[in-house]
Design an enzyme around this catalytic site. Structure first.
Site, PDB file in Angstrom:
ATOM      1  N   CYS A   1       8.036  -9.424   5.805  1.00 34.49           N
ATOM      2  CA  CYS A   1       7.455  -9.460   7.152  1.00 34.49           C
ATOM      3  C   CYS A   1       7.226 -10.928   7.506  1.00 34.49           C
ATOM      4  O   CYS A   1       6.185 -11.302   8.028  1.00 34.49           O
ATOM      5  CB  CYS A   1       6.188  -8.625   7.268  1.00 34.49           C
ATOM      6  SG  CYS A   1       4.959  -8.988   6.033  1.00 34.49           S
TER       7      CYS A   1
ATOM      8  N   ASN B   1       3.611   2.265   2.390  1.00 36.05           N
ATOM      9  CA  ASN B   1       4.229   2.831   3.602  1.00 36.05           C
ATOM     10  C   ASN B   1       5.687   3.178   3.378  1.00 36.05           C
ATOM     11  O   ASN B   1       6.153   4.244   3.788  1.00 36.05           O
ATOM     12  CB  ASN B   1       4.124   1.831   4.757  1.00 36.05           C
ATOM     13  CG  ASN B   1       2.756   1.858   5.378  1.00 36.05           C
ATOM     14  OD1 ASN B   1       2.159   2.923   5.481  1.00 36.05           O
ATOM     15  ND2 ASN B   1       2.246   0.716   5.754  1.00 36.05           N
ATOM     16  N   LYS B   2       6.406   2.255   2.724  1.00 41.31           N
ATOM     17  CA  LYS B   2       7.838   2.521   2.501  1.00 41.31           C
ATOM     18  C   LYS B   2       8.012   3.596   1.440  1.00 41.31           C
ATOM     19  O   LYS B   2       8.938   4.395   1.507  1.00 41.31           O
ATOM     20  CB  LYS B   2       8.569   1.240   2.119  1.00 41.31           C
ATOM     21  CG  LYS B   2       8.590   0.256   3.252  1.00 41.31           C
ATOM     22  CD  LYS B   2       9.251  -1.050   2.901  1.00 41.31           C
ATOM     23  CE  LYS B   2       8.988  -2.076   3.984  1.00 41.31           C
ATOM     24  NZ  LYS B   2       7.598  -2.526   4.082  1.00 41.31           N
TER      25      LYS B   2
ATOM     26  N   PRO C   1       0.795  -1.237   0.000  1.00 40.74           N
ATOM     27  CA  PRO C   1       0.000   0.000   0.000  1.00 40.74           C
ATOM     28  C   PRO C   1       0.828   1.288   0.000  1.00 40.74           C
ATOM     29  O   PRO C   1       0.282   2.343  -0.245  1.00 40.74           O
ATOM     30  CB  PRO C   1      -0.811  -0.115   1.286  1.00 40.74           C
ATOM     31  CG  PRO C   1      -0.010  -1.000   2.178  1.00 40.74           C
ATOM     32  CD  PRO C   1       0.713  -1.960   1.285  1.00 40.74           C
TER      33      PRO C   1
HETATM   34  C1  LIG Z   1       4.610  -6.925   0.968  1.00 42.13           C
HETATM   35  S1  LIG Z   1       3.666  -5.985  -0.123  1.00 42.13           S
HETATM   36  C2  LIG Z   1       4.545  -4.461  -0.162  1.00 42.13           C
HETATM   37  C3  LIG Z   1       4.319  -3.557   1.022  1.00 42.13           C
HETATM   38  C4  LIG Z   1       4.877  -2.172   0.799  1.00 42.13           C
HETATM   39  N1  LIG Z   1       6.290  -2.202   0.496  1.00 42.13           N
HETATM   40  C5  LIG Z   1       4.655  -1.251   2.001  1.00 42.13           C
HETATM   41  O1  LIG Z   1       5.552  -1.064   2.793  1.00 42.13           O
HETATM   42  O2  LIG Z   1       3.545  -0.717   2.117  1.00 42.13           O
HETATM   43  C6  LIG Z   1       4.096  -6.652  -1.672  1.00 42.13           C
HETATM   44  C7  LIG Z   1       3.423  -5.961  -2.834  1.00 42.13           C
HETATM   45  O3  LIG Z   1       4.142  -6.291  -4.017  1.00 42.13           O
HETATM   46  C8  LIG Z   1       3.254  -6.479  -5.079  1.00 42.13           C
HETATM   47  N2  LIG Z   1       3.976  -7.297  -6.089  1.00 42.13           N
HETATM   48  C9  LIG Z   1       4.248  -8.610  -6.057  1.00 42.13           C
HETATM   49  N3  LIG Z   1       4.952  -8.975  -7.150  1.00 42.13           N
HETATM   50  C10 LIG Z   1       5.157  -7.863  -7.882  1.00 42.13           C
HETATM   51  C11 LIG Z   1       5.807  -7.588  -9.121  1.00 42.13           C
HETATM   52  N4  LIG Z   1       6.385  -8.571  -9.816  1.00 42.13           N
HETATM   53  N5  LIG Z   1       5.811  -6.326  -9.592  1.00 42.13           N
HETATM   54  C12 LIG Z   1       5.195  -5.328  -8.880  1.00 42.13           C
HETATM   55  N6  LIG Z   1       4.535  -5.529  -7.722  1.00 42.13           N
HETATM   56  C13 LIG Z   1       4.521  -6.773  -7.214  1.00 42.13           C
HETATM   57  C14 LIG Z   1       2.075  -7.170  -4.425  1.00 42.13           C
HETATM   58  O4  LIG Z   1       0.905  -7.025  -5.197  1.00 42.13           O
HETATM   59  C15 LIG Z   1       2.000  -6.434  -3.085  1.00 42.13           C
HETATM   60  O5  LIG Z   1       1.164  -5.319  -3.180  1.00 42.13           O
END
Ligand SMILES: C[S@@+](CC[C@H](N)C(=O)[O-])C[C@H]1O[C@@H](n2cnc3c(N)ncnc32)[C@H](O)[C@@H]1O
Length: 545
Positions: free
Chosen positions: A448, A266-267, A264
């Site tokens: 996480c 945050n980072k 979403p």
């Molecule tokens: C763990 S969450 C990220 C949380 C985010 N970094 C934060 O701190 O709010 C992982 C996100 O990566 C996305 N994702 C997974 N594979 C991806 C890809 N190949 N390219 C872009 N986004 C991807 C997922 O849909 C998900 O929303």
């Protein structure tokens, strides 16, 4: 009645999955939200449905006991069916029983003259008698005490010990304003204490983190979302671990950074605050100088200092909205790298800009066309955050679902291992893709998750695959943080006598350095979610920065 109707659908489905020994993943909250959508339920009630379902689900074996020990329930149901020409669903009754016995108001959420409320109320005497019997058998006084005994946990519910939030520098911008708001927040509490443990039990204490700038911890009873600073987006709720990857990257105001798995966000918003405000303030000679994002010269299309990739359709919208709320100006791109949403071709010169790519990060630079796009749009990016999807085993709100999964332990273990192996290889491949981008010099990998296979093992696999990359040493990766990589995770790479490395091209000393470069935050013990982070940098001979 809508709440009970919607909750019945979800509760019945959850129990069915449990009885079928079907694996479910994710937090109970997310499962309920997705079932709510799947069954096209009345969205207005989501919050209420969530509370109603989760509470009843948690108390299921207690309610089973209370219900099964009702002496004349079959007769009463038959009578009701005759009168109303329909039999109530057992789970609807369970939800109402839970409200009657265990909710705050101890009442069924229906008008007094509703036939189901009358029906459940007439069971009340027997239910209470059965509850006393249950308390005696289990030697407990309250339902929370029972849950506590069941979970073998020190807390009745699966929740963090404190709440964390950080200042949103993007909304504050000048050092004076940052200092003012920080002090105003601190003054709101009776005591500023020097450990997060001290705030855990005390509503009137605040702790300022010693590792992450402008990060604070307050008691779980403190309602951050009710604060004026929260309403003005001057503070953002963010767990401690989630801020670590940015610290490792040592962001400078002249960096160009990509957040490869961003929603979403945050980072991403923390990153934007570092690039556009914090680092700029730190390098400014004159305090009164106005902050302006650095000009990018006369390039035909501006290149922003922060780009965020998100492949999921809905989550990329969430990301876009979150960035706008946090105070950034955004520009959204389609998966084919074309602009999807733009009011003006160029950003306002003074704005803090973030480009959002709704697409798969692994397509960047993966074929001739995309290589050209990389050269024209992405060549400046020198740092990256990789926070890919993971098992989420470090997050809260999973206890109930994990118990549900463990009904058939053998099946659970086999499926879980398969799932983790898949996740690990996906995580490795995504970071590996980033390591192939020619201009990246530093990146942080984080999850996480608490599992070695998604953490230390990914780090080792990447280093073996990419000998031109190394870990960012502990001395540059939050050296004050004590908890580093797990010894047990590296045991298999060292000979039994502990004297030799079993890894080709990686010495024993290097294995130790890799372990020390890894950062772990233990769930609860370190104040929040379980988290893992490790920084990588391109080895010096090709290092351009
Ligand atoms: C763990 S969450 C990220 C949380 C985010 N970094 C934060 O701190 O709010 C992982 C996100 O990566 C996305 N994702 C997974 N594979 C991806 C890809 N190949 N390219 C872009 N986004 C991807 C997922 O849909 C998900 O929303």
């Amino acid at each position: 009645m809508d709440v009970y109707r919607d909750s019945t659908w979800i509760l019945e489905d959850l129990v069915k999955q449990r009885n079928d020994n079907k694996l479910v993943s994710g937090s109970l909250k997310n499962i309920i939200i997705s079932k709510h959508k799947q069954f096209k339920l009345n969205n207005k009630n989501l919050k209420n449905v969530f509370a109603c379902t989760i509470e009843t689900y948690k108390h299921l074996d207690v309610i089973d006991f209370l219900y099964d020990n009702l002496e004349n329930i079959d007769e009463l149901l038959a009578k009701l069916e005759k009168e109303k020409a329909k039999k109530p669903n057992k789970f609807t009754l369970y939800l109402m029983i839970n409200d009657l016995l265990f909710s705050k108001n101890k009442r069924v959420q229906l008008p007094n003259n509703h036939y189901l409320k009358k029906f459940v109320n007439q069971l009340s005497k027997q239910l209470n008698k059965n509850w006393i019997k249950f308390q005696k058998i289990n030697k407990i006084k309250t339902i929370d005490e029972y849950l506590l005994k069941q979970n073998g946990d020190s807390k009745p519910v699966d929740q963090p010990p404190v709440r964390w939030f950080r200042l949103n520098l993007v909304k504050l911008v000048t050092q004076d304003k940052i200092d003012y708001i920080k002090q105003e927040i601190i003054n709101n509490f009776k005591h500023k204490v020097d450990s997060w443990q001290s705030v855990a039990q005390n509503l009137d204490c605040i702790y300022e983190d010693e590792h992450i700038p402008y990060l604070f911890a307050v008691s779980m009873d403190f309602k951050i979302s009710k604060c004026k600073w929260y309403k003005l987006n001057q503070i953002i709720i963010q767990d401690r671990g989630s801020c670590f990857p940015l610290e490792i990257l040592d962001i400078n105001s002249d960096d160009y950074v990509m957040d490869c798995c961003a929603a979403p966000g945050n980072k991403t918003s923390l990153l934007g605050g570092y690039i556009y405000v914090k680092n700029r303030l730190e390098t400014m000679e004159d305090d009164s100088e106005e902050i302006k994002p650095k000009e990018n010269g006369n390039e035909e299309e501006e290149i922003t200092r922060v780009i965020a990739f998100e492949k999921n359709d809905k989550r990329s919208d969430v990301l876009n909205n979150m960035m706008k709320n946090a105070g950034f100006e955004t520009r959204k791109y389609n998966p084919d790298f074309t602009v999807a949403e733009q009011t003006e071709k160029f950003f306002d010169e003074d704005s803090m800009k973030i480009d959002i790519y709704h697409g798969d990060f692994s397509t960047l630079c993966n074929n001739d066309r995309n290589k050209e796009i990389y050269k024209s749009k992405f060549f400046k990016y020198n740092k990256a955050i990789l926070d890919p999807s993971c098992s989420g085993s470090g997050i809260y709100g999973r206890a109930s679902i994990d118990n549900l999964n463990k009904v058939d332990l053998e099946k659970y273990t086999a499926k879980e291992e398969e799932r983790l192996a898949k996740l690990s290889s996906f995580q490795t491949s995504l970071v590996s893709h980033a390591m192939k981008l020619p201009n990246l010099t530093k990146l942080s990998y984080s999850t996480c998750s608490v599992n070695v296979i998604e953490n230390e093992q990914v780090v080792i696999d990447l280093l073996l695959k990419h000998p031109d990359w190394e870990v960012i040493p502990k001395s540059e990766s939050i050296p004050t943080w004590k908890r580093r990589g797990l010894d047990s995770a590296f045991k298999e790479y060292i000979s039994e006598d502990g004297k030799e490395s079993l890894l080709k091209g990686i010495s024993l000393k290097e294995i130790n350095n890799i372990k020390e470069a890894c950062i772990r935050l233990n769930k609860e013990e370190d104040g929040g979610i379980g988290f893992f982070a490790c920084g990588f940098q391109r080895k010096l001979k090709t290092n351009k920065k």
